[in-house]
Motif scaffolding. Structure first.
Motif, PDB file in Angstrom:
ATOM      1  N   GLU A 162       0.826  -1.203   0.000  1.00 59.49           N
ATOM      2  CA  GLU A 162       0.000   0.000   0.000  1.00 59.49           C
ATOM      3  C   GLU A 162       0.863   1.258   0.000  1.00 59.49           C
ATOM      4  O   GLU A 162       0.619   2.201  -0.732  1.00 59.49           O
ATOM      5  CB  GLU A 162      -0.870   0.028   1.259  1.00 59.49           C
ATOM      6  CG  GLU A 162      -1.912  -1.060   1.324  1.00 59.49           C
ATOM      7  CD  GLU A 162      -3.245  -0.572   0.814  1.00 59.49           C
ATOM      8  OE1 GLU A 162      -3.563   0.606   1.053  1.00 59.49           O
ATOM      9  OE2 GLU A 162      -3.940  -1.359   0.150  1.00 59.49           O
ATOM     10  N   GLU A 163       1.837   1.214   0.875  1.00 61.47           N
ATOM     11  CA  GLU A 163       2.715   2.371   1.042  1.00 61.47           C
ATOM     12  C   GLU A 163       3.427   2.745  -0.252  1.00 61.47           C
ATOM     13  O   GLU A 163       3.440   3.898  -0.651  1.00 61.47           O
ATOM     14  CB  GLU A 163       3.789   2.040   2.080  1.00 61.47           C
ATOM     15  CG  GLU A 163       3.578   2.673   3.425  1.00 61.47           C
ATOM     16  CD  GLU A 163       4.598   2.139   4.408  1.00 61.47           C
ATOM     17  OE1 GLU A 163       5.799   2.276   4.119  1.00 61.47           O
ATOM     18  OE2 GLU A 163       4.181   1.573   5.428  1.00 61.47           O
ATOM     19  N   ASP A 164       4.005   1.728  -0.881  1.00 61.22           N
ATOM     20  CA  ASP A 164       4.699   1.968  -2.144  1.00 61.22           C
ATOM     21  C   ASP A 164       3.772   2.629  -3.140  1.00 61.22           C
ATOM     22  O   ASP A 164       4.121   3.604  -3.801  1.00 61.22           O
ATOM     23  CB  ASP A 164       5.173   0.640  -2.745  1.00 61.22           C
ATOM     24  CG  ASP A 164       6.310   0.038  -1.943  1.00 61.22           C
ATOM     25  OD1 ASP A 164       7.013   0.830  -1.276  1.00 61.22           O
ATOM     26  OD2 ASP A 164       6.489  -1.185  -1.988  1.00 61.22           O
ATOM     27  N   ILE A 165       2.578   2.068  -3.220  1.00 54.65           N
ATOM     28  CA  ILE A 165       1.623   2.568  -4.193  1.00 54.65           C
ATOM     29  C   ILE A 165       1.280   4.026  -3.921  1.00 54.65           C
ATOM     30  O   ILE A 165       1.315   4.859  -4.821  1.00 54.65           O
ATOM     31  CB  ILE A 165       0.348   1.695  -4.197  1.00 54.65           C
ATOM     32  CG1 ILE A 165       0.697   0.309  -4.745  1.00 54.65           C
ATOM     33  CG2 ILE A 165      -0.736   2.332  -5.034  1.00 54.65           C
ATOM     34  CD1 ILE A 165      -0.425  -0.704  -4.675  1.00 54.65           C
ATOM     35  N   ALA A 166       1.002   4.323  -2.656  1.00 51.81           N
ATOM     36  CA  ALA A 166       0.645   5.700  -2.310  1.00 51.81           C
ATOM     37  C   ALA A 166       1.764   6.667  -2.680  1.00 51.81           C
ATOM     38  O   ALA A 166       1.532   7.737  -3.243  1.00 51.81           O
ATOM     39  CB  ALA A 166       0.341   5.791  -0.819  1.00 51.81           C
ATOM     40  N   LYS A 167       2.967   6.243  -2.394  1.00 51.12           N
ATOM     41  CA  LYS A 167       4.111   7.109  -2.681  1.00 51.12           C
ATOM     42  C   LYS A 167       4.257   7.308  -4.194  1.00 51.12           C
ATOM     43  O   LYS A 167       4.469   8.412  -4.676  1.00 51.12           O
ATOM     44  CB  LYS A 167       5.388   6.452  -2.126  1.00 51.12           C
ATOM     45  CG  LYS A 167       6.377   7.456  -1.588  1.00 51.12           C
ATOM     46  CD  LYS A 167       7.701   6.788  -1.261  1.00 51.12           C
ATOM     47  CE  LYS A 167       7.630   5.863  -0.058  1.00 51.12           C
ATOM     48  NZ  LYS A 167       8.810   4.998   0.068  1.00 51.12           N
ATOM     49  N   ASN A 168       4.096   6.214  -4.916  1.00 50.43           N
ATOM     50  CA  ASN A 168       4.225   6.291  -6.372  1.00 50.43           C
ATOM     51  C   ASN A 168       3.190   7.214  -6.990  1.00 50.43           C
ATOM     52  O   ASN A 168       3.488   7.968  -7.907  1.00 50.43           O
ATOM     53  CB  ASN A 168       4.073   4.907  -6.983  1.00 50.43           C
ATOM     54  CG  ASN A 168       5.257   4.014  -6.696  1.00 50.43           C
ATOM     55  OD1 ASN A 168       6.277   4.489  -6.180  1.00 50.43           O
ATOM     56  ND2 ASN A 168       5.140   2.751  -7.012  1.00 50.43           N
TER      57      ASN A 168
END
Length: 399
Positions: free
Chosen positions: A96-102
């Motif tokens: 989730e975190e990666d996606i949000a950052k991306n």
RNA sequence: GGUGGGAUAGUCAAGUGGCCAACGACGGCAGACUGUAAAUCUGCUCCCUAUGGGUUCAGAGGUUCGACUCCUCUUCCCACCA
């Protein structure tokens, strides 16, 4: 007026399905001021956009000029599955975190090209999550395995005994369902997306939303090698956030044949202008390198400033035409005498001392512009400019 | 669930007891030639201050003077049968 719009829209496209629909939409816009929606999906798997993505973005920007409202779809749900397109292996699942950052870095980059006021960012998690197991099953019943296997990359993987996860079969269905939910009028994507794009049309029919999206496909931009598609993982990309110097240099390093592709897909010059340049090169009145420089300038200017682009050009000439040392070279320092191979590794211009030795043996290493051949060389106190090959530089201060 | 086949460096792919740090191809890097183009030619392509040493062939054990090669188990993939 309508012709102008249509021409601009059609430029560079690989294939259009249901062009009539696009004409109708344009007409409604000119006659009644009615807008329409254009969907484009982006996978938030890589945080950085490159020129391959901008081919699509530029096309979207053109639609915005002619009454299109962009549905900028972030596939934050589908990213959990991984689109099989163009991959020979199952994709990794992101957190989730990666996606949000991306997503954040993605959209800020995209708005360098798109008009934010005419863009709606939508997340497919919002409706796909609610679909539920039953909805998913209903969706899946629209497709047979045989049909699925028609897809080129699936059949290839199947034939070459590469695993295919069942979840990957679901991907095109979900992408198609996005079009149902959003009631998109047009969807655009790369040619490699054809199957998925058509799925949207088919599902819109099944779910009876009373329209079927037109589909516009853009060719896949080749990367710097001119063969494989531009992608970050292949390392053959020009990133939107690349420094002006890098961007300029990378464009200039593409082959002449590829240059025309880039002109067609990335330049804002008209096709007539490009044809003129091309014939100029063919009859010898224009030097291909000059032409490529102009292209590099145009592209660099788009993501930086004209001033920076020209500086990049000057820098490039300085380093390559006159083989001088670049202006900005990363600096390192170390304490006490150091072995040359170790120094090169420490300065990050060689990956290992073994590699450094090989390069020294081959005469690829220079110190202060002087070629060296001695593997055991020790650097004593002083400042040095280290160089490997033509483009790797570092400054080292030995204390 | 059953039977058979497979997993080798960035990728593809040889090797079925010592000659293996492992043929070859692609990719990549470098040199020559150039326009940091293409094409071509040449060299290199696990790590290590190195005519030597170390760690590799899915993972863990075992047999052997010696294993990528044989045996056992484990994990993953594929095909056929159910």
């Amino acid at each position: 007026m309508l012709d102008v719009a249509l021409n601009e829209i059609k430029r560079g496209t690989a294939e259009i399905i249901d062009e009539e629909r696009i004409v109708k939409l344009l007409k409604a816009y000119y006659d009644e001021g009615k807008t329409y929606t254009v969907k484009a999906g982006f996978d938030p798997t890589a945080p950085d956009l490159h020129l391959g993505h901008t081919v699509l973005l530029q096309k979207l920007a053109i639609f915005q000029k002619y009454g299109g409202r962009i549905q900028f779809l972030i596939g934050n749900f589908t990213a959990a599955i991984g689109d099989p397109t163009g991959k020979s292996a199952t994709r990794k699942v992101l957190t989730e975190e990666d996606i949000a950052k991306n997503i954040t870095s993605y959209t800020t980059q995209a708005f360098k090209i798109l008009d934010e006021s005419k863009t709606e960012i939508v997340y497919n998690k919002e409706w796909l999550e609610k679909l539920g197991a039953l909805g998913m099953l209903q969706l899946a019943s629209n497709l047979t395995v045989a049909r699925m296997l028609e897809r080129d990359d699936f059949s290839k993987r199947y034939a070459s005994q590469t695993p295919i996860a069942v979840s990957e079969f679901i991907y095109p269905l979900l992408q198609g369902y996005d079009s149902v939910h959003l009631q998109s009028d047009i969807e655009i994507g790369g040619t490699d997306q054809k199957f998925n794009l058509l799925m949207g049309r088919q599902l819109q029919k099944v779910y009876e939303i009373k329209k079927q999206q037109a589909v516009l496909m853009m060719p896949i931009l080749e990367g710097l090698d001119g063969v494989q598609k531009m992608s970050k993982s292949l390392g053959n990309y020009i990133g939107v956030t690349d420094e002006a110097n890098d961007m300029f240099g990378k464009v200039l390093s593409i082959s002449d044949a590829l240059m025309w592709r880039y002109f067609e897909l990335l330049s804002t010059k008209t096709l007539e202008e490009i044809a003129e340049i091309k014939s100029g090169v063919e009859n010898g009145s224009l030097h291909p390198k000059k032409v490529k420089e102009d292209l590099a300038l145009e592209i660099t200017t788009r993501f930086h400033t004209e001033e920076l682009a020209h500086e990049a050009k000057a820098e490039f000439e300085k380093v390559h035409a006159r083989s001088q040392i670049p202006t900005d070279v990363e600096e390192f320092s170390c304490e006490g005498e150091i072995w040359i191979a170790k120094a090169l590794v420490d300065c990050k211009i060689e990956s290992s001392t073994s590699q450094a030795r090989r390069d020294i043996k081959q005469g690829a290493v220079r110190i202060n512009q002087e070629k060296i051949s001695e593997i055991d060389l020790q650097l004593s106190v002083g400042e040095y400019v280290l160089q490997v090959g033509k483009r790797k530089f570092a400054k080292l201060k030995v204390n």
